[in-house]
Design a protein around this motif. Structure first.
Motif, PDB file in Angstrom:
ATOM      1  N   ALA A 140      -3.311  12.627  -0.134  1.00 15.26           N
ATOM      2  CA  ALA A 140      -2.647  13.082   1.089  1.00 15.26           C
ATOM      3  C   ALA A 140      -3.549  12.908   2.305  1.00 15.26           C
ATOM      4  CB  ALA A 140      -2.218  14.538   0.941  1.00 15.26           C
ATOM      5  N   VAL A 148       3.276  13.596   1.336  1.00 11.77           N
ATOM      6  CA  VAL A 148       2.437  12.422   1.598  1.00 11.77           C
ATOM      7  C   VAL A 148       3.133  11.473   2.570  1.00 11.77           C
ATOM      8  CG1 VAL A 148       1.412  10.381   0.517  1.00 11.77           C
ATOM      9  CG2 VAL A 148       1.137  12.611  -0.540  1.00 11.77           C
ATOM     10  N   ALA A 149       4.430  11.270   2.421  1.00  4.36           N
ATOM     11  CA  ALA A 149       5.158  10.406   3.354  1.00  4.36           C
ATOM     12  C   ALA A 149       5.151  10.999   4.762  1.00  4.36           C
ATOM     13  CB  ALA A 149       6.594  10.205   2.871  1.00  4.36           C
ATOM     14  N   HIS A 203       0.828  -1.202   0.000  1.00  8.83           N
ATOM     15  CA  HIS A 203       0.000   0.000   0.000  1.00  8.83           C
ATOM     16  C   HIS A 203       0.872   1.266   0.000  1.00  8.83           C
ATOM     17  CE1 HIS A 203      -3.487   2.523   0.895  1.00  8.83           C
ATOM     18  NE2 HIS A 203      -2.693   3.145   1.756  1.00  8.83           N
ATOM     19  N   ALA A 204       1.898   1.279   0.818  1.00  8.82           N
ATOM     20  CA  ALA A 204       2.783   2.452   0.882  1.00  8.82           C
ATOM     21  C   ALA A 204       3.493   2.676  -0.455  1.00  8.82           C
ATOM     22  CB  ALA A 204       3.797   2.281   2.009  1.00  8.82           C
ATOM     23  N   MET A 222      -8.396   4.126  -1.499  1.00 14.97           N
ATOM     24  CA  MET A 222      -7.270   4.480  -2.366  1.00 14.97           C
ATOM     25  C   MET A 222      -7.427   3.826  -3.742  1.00 14.97           C
ATOM     26  SD  MET A 222      -4.504   6.317  -2.413  1.00 14.97           S
ATOM     27  CE  MET A 222      -3.972   6.524  -0.745  1.00 14.97           C
ATOM     28  N   ALA A 243      -3.567   9.345   3.187  1.00 16.31           N
ATOM     29  CA  ALA A 243      -2.286   9.016   3.824  1.00 16.31           C
ATOM     30  C   ALA A 243      -2.286   9.439   5.286  1.00 16.31           C
ATOM     31  CB  ALA A 243      -1.136   9.688   3.080  1.00 16.31           C
ATOM     32  N   GLN A 269       0.922   3.883  -3.026  1.00 16.83           N
ATOM     33  CA  GLN A 269       0.540   5.265  -2.733  1.00 16.83           C
ATOM     34  C   GLN A 269       1.608   6.232  -3.232  1.00 16.83           C
ATOM     35  OE1 GLN A 269      -1.280   6.120   1.153  1.00 16.83           O
ATOM     36  NE2 GLN A 269       0.450   7.501   1.435  1.00 16.83           N
ATOM     37  N   GLY A 286       1.828  10.528   6.427  1.00 19.59           N
ATOM     38  CA  GLY A 286       1.646   9.148   6.873  1.00 19.59           C
ATOM     39  C   GLY A 286       2.363   8.851   8.182  1.00 19.59           C
TER      40      GLY A 286
END
Length: 120
Positions: A99, A43-44, A22-23, A85, A102, A26, A47
């Motif tokens: 985002a 986005v990271a 998923h990560a 997602m 996330a 994304q 998360g």
């Protein structure tokens, strides 16, 4: 004698594999949408931010509650966020929506990790 049966470890391996996929997906989606390293970083960070900011408070709450129920709730929420997602990717996604998902995923993952460690 082992309090955690082998099926738990298999489920955990599947869950972690899904989380990693998923990560990666994304990040790939954000890169495909924007082509911007800045958006990838945003986005990271979104998360990871909930775990960073709420870990101490959430850890105290997890210790006093039912860990099994929280694990079930967080796994279900993770599944629903992955489905969301997927729906975003199938339609015309917007990087801001990714985002937000996330950020929600970071909240869920933070609670799940704390509950899992406390339970084990």
């Amino acid at each position: 004698t082992d309090p955690l049966p082998p099926r738990f470890w298999l489920a955990l391996a599947g869950s972690l594999t899904g989380l990693w996929i998923h990560a990666f997906a994304q990040a790939w989606l954000v890169h495909a949408l924007t082509g911007s390293p800045l958006w990838l970083g945003i986005v990271a960070a979104l998360g990871a931010l909930p775990s960073l900011l709420l870990a101490r408070w959430a850890g105290a709450r997890v210790d006093t509650g039912c860990k099994r129920r929280l694990l079930i709730v967080t796994q279900t929420a993770s599944m629903l966020l992955a489905a969301l997602m997927t729906a975003l990717a199938a339609t015309t996604p917007v990087s801001a929506a990714v985002a937000v998902v996330a950020l929600a995923g970071g909240c869920v993952a933070g609670g799940h990790t704390l509950a899992l460690h406390a339970w084990m």
